[in-house]
Design a protein around this motif. Structure first.
Motif, PDB file in Angstrom:
ATOM      1  N   ASN A  18       1.121 -14.029   3.087  1.00 57.04           N
ATOM      2  CA  ASN A  18      -0.027 -13.357   3.691  1.00 57.04           C
ATOM      3  C   ASN A  18      -1.043 -14.422   4.065  1.00 57.04           C
ATOM      4  OD1 ASN A  18       1.257 -10.975   2.904  1.00 57.04           O
ATOM      5  ND2 ASN A  18       0.171 -10.938   0.962  1.00 57.04           N
ATOM      6  N   TRP A  20      -5.291 -15.158   4.433  1.00 54.28           N
ATOM      7  CA  TRP A  20      -6.703 -14.808   4.303  1.00 54.28           C
ATOM      8  C   TRP A  20      -7.510 -15.962   4.880  1.00 54.28           C
ATOM      9  CZ3 TRP A  20     -10.800 -11.930   3.790  1.00 54.28           C
ATOM     10  CH2 TRP A  20     -11.994 -12.473   3.331  1.00 54.28           C
ATOM     11  N   TYR A  34      -7.636 -10.669   6.866  1.00 54.71           N
ATOM     12  CA  TYR A  34      -6.466 -10.678   5.989  1.00 54.71           C
ATOM     13  C   TYR A  34      -5.309 -10.127   6.795  1.00 54.71           C
ATOM     14  CZ  TYR A  34      -3.733  -9.799   1.677  1.00 54.71           C
ATOM     15  OH  TYR A  34      -2.776  -9.792   0.690  1.00 54.71           O
ATOM     16  N   ASP A  42       1.810  -7.261  -0.423  1.00 55.25           N
ATOM     17  CA  ASP A  42       0.418  -7.576  -0.726  1.00 55.25           C
ATOM     18  C   ASP A  42       0.309  -7.815  -2.218  1.00 55.25           C
ATOM     19  OD1 ASP A  42      -2.330  -7.786  -0.840  1.00 55.25           O
ATOM     20  OD2 ASP A  42      -2.701  -5.664  -0.455  1.00 55.25           O
ATOM     21  N   ASN A  43       0.040  -9.051  -2.609  1.00 48.74           N
ATOM     22  CA  ASN A  43       0.023  -9.389  -4.029  1.00 48.74           C
ATOM     23  C   ASN A  43      -1.386  -9.697  -4.538  1.00 48.74           C
ATOM     24  OD1 ASN A  43      -0.376 -11.751  -2.670  1.00 48.74           O
ATOM     25  ND2 ASN A  43       1.321 -12.854  -3.591  1.00 48.74           N
ATOM     26  N   GLN A  44      -2.406  -9.151  -3.884  1.00 45.37           N
ATOM     27  CA  GLN A  44      -3.776  -9.448  -4.306  1.00 45.37           C
ATOM     28  C   GLN A  44      -4.120  -8.778  -5.632  1.00 45.37           C
ATOM     29  OE1 GLN A  44      -6.993  -7.697  -1.949  1.00 45.37           O
ATOM     30  NE2 GLN A  44      -5.444  -6.492  -0.875  1.00 45.37           N
ATOM     31  N   SER A  45      -5.090  -9.365  -6.302  1.00 45.17           N
ATOM     32  CA  SER A  45      -5.630  -8.825  -7.542  1.00 45.17           C
ATOM     33  C   SER A  45      -6.979  -8.186  -7.247  1.00 45.17           C
ATOM     34  CB  SER A  45      -5.825  -9.955  -8.562  1.00 45.17           C
ATOM     35  OG  SER A  45      -4.600 -10.567  -8.851  1.00 45.17           O
ATOM     36  N   HIS A  47     -10.875  -7.564  -7.003  1.00 46.74           N
ATOM     37  CA  HIS A  47     -11.947  -8.514  -6.724  1.00 46.74           C
ATOM     38  C   HIS A  47     -13.182  -8.154  -7.544  1.00 46.74           C
ATOM     39  CE1 HIS A  47      -9.277  -9.453  -3.470  1.00 46.74           C
ATOM     40  NE2 HIS A  47      -9.421  -8.234  -2.979  1.00 46.74           N
ATOM     41  N   TYR A  53     -12.556  -2.739   4.184  1.00 52.44           N
ATOM     42  CA  TYR A  53     -11.502  -3.150   5.107  1.00 52.44           C
ATOM     43  C   TYR A  53     -11.636  -2.322   6.376  1.00 52.44           C
ATOM     44  CZ  TYR A  53      -8.768  -5.076   1.163  1.00 52.44           C
ATOM     45  OH  TYR A  53      -8.322  -5.792   0.083  1.00 52.44           O
ATOM     46  N   GLU A  84      -8.092  -1.719  -8.747  1.00 51.86           N
ATOM     47  CA  GLU A  84      -6.754  -2.149  -8.340  1.00 51.86           C
ATOM     48  C   GLU A  84      -6.464  -1.545  -6.968  1.00 51.86           C
ATOM     49  OE1 GLU A  84      -4.227  -3.909  -9.824  1.00 51.86           O
ATOM     50  OE2 GLU A  84      -5.216  -4.310 -11.737  1.00 51.86           O
ATOM     51  N   ARG A  86      -3.701  -2.256  -3.240  1.00 51.71           N
ATOM     52  CA  ARG A  86      -2.761  -3.096  -2.493  1.00 51.71           C
ATOM     53  C   ARG A  86      -2.290  -2.312  -1.279  1.00 51.71           C
ATOM     54  NH1 ARG A  86       0.266  -0.726  -6.231  1.00 51.71           N
ATOM     55  NH2 ARG A  86       2.304   0.053  -5.666  1.00 51.71           N
ATOM     56  N   TYR A 104     -17.383 -13.128  -1.230  1.00 55.11           N
ATOM     57  CA  TYR A 104     -16.124 -13.181  -1.969  1.00 55.11           C
ATOM     58  C   TYR A 104     -16.170 -14.246  -3.061  1.00 55.11           C
ATOM     59  CZ  TYR A 104     -11.193 -13.925  -2.995  1.00 55.11           C
ATOM     60  OH  TYR A 104     -10.007 -14.078  -3.635  1.00 55.11           O
TER      61      TYR A 104
END
Length: 111
Positions: A18, A20, A34, A42-45, A47, A53, A84, A86, A104
């Motif tokens: 991915n 960013w 993104y 999508d492996n984001q954690s 924030h 978005y 959480e 994704r 961010y």
């Protein structure tokens, strides 16, 4: 005033699953793009900042503890800090304009 060129435009990820890219950072917010390719994961954690978005291209599904929703161009999604989330079932190359408030990573320990 500042015109943010390229924000929200699909760009194939360069060497990563991915992509960013942060386009603007001031203390109270940051703006970036993104991108997730079709079939990508999508492996984001979660924030530490609230985020919005805006889907500018592509189709996918967003998954949160509260449920799922199909998203496509024009979809606007609010995700509160710490939730959480994704994107999955990315059926078309997905480009997202992302706005974080505050900037961010600014609430992370040590910053």
């Amino acid at each position: 005033m500042l015109i943010i060129e390229g924000a929200g435009v699909w760009t194939p990820p360069a060497g990563a699953a991915n992509d960013w890219v942060e386009h603007l950072r001031v203390p109270d917010l940051s703006v970036g793009t993104y991108c997730i390719p079709a079939g990508g994961l999508d492996n984001q954690s979660p924030h530490t900042e609230d985020e919005i978005y805006v889907v500018t291209a592509g189709r996918a599904r967003i998954v949160t503890p509260d449920g799922t929703a199909e998203v496509g161009p024009g979809s606007v999604i609010f995700v509160p800090a710490g939730e959480e989330h994704r994107f999955d079932e990315v059926t078309e190359d997905l480009a997202l304009l992302v706005v974080f408030g505050p900037a961010y990573g600014s609430r992370m320990a040590g910053r």
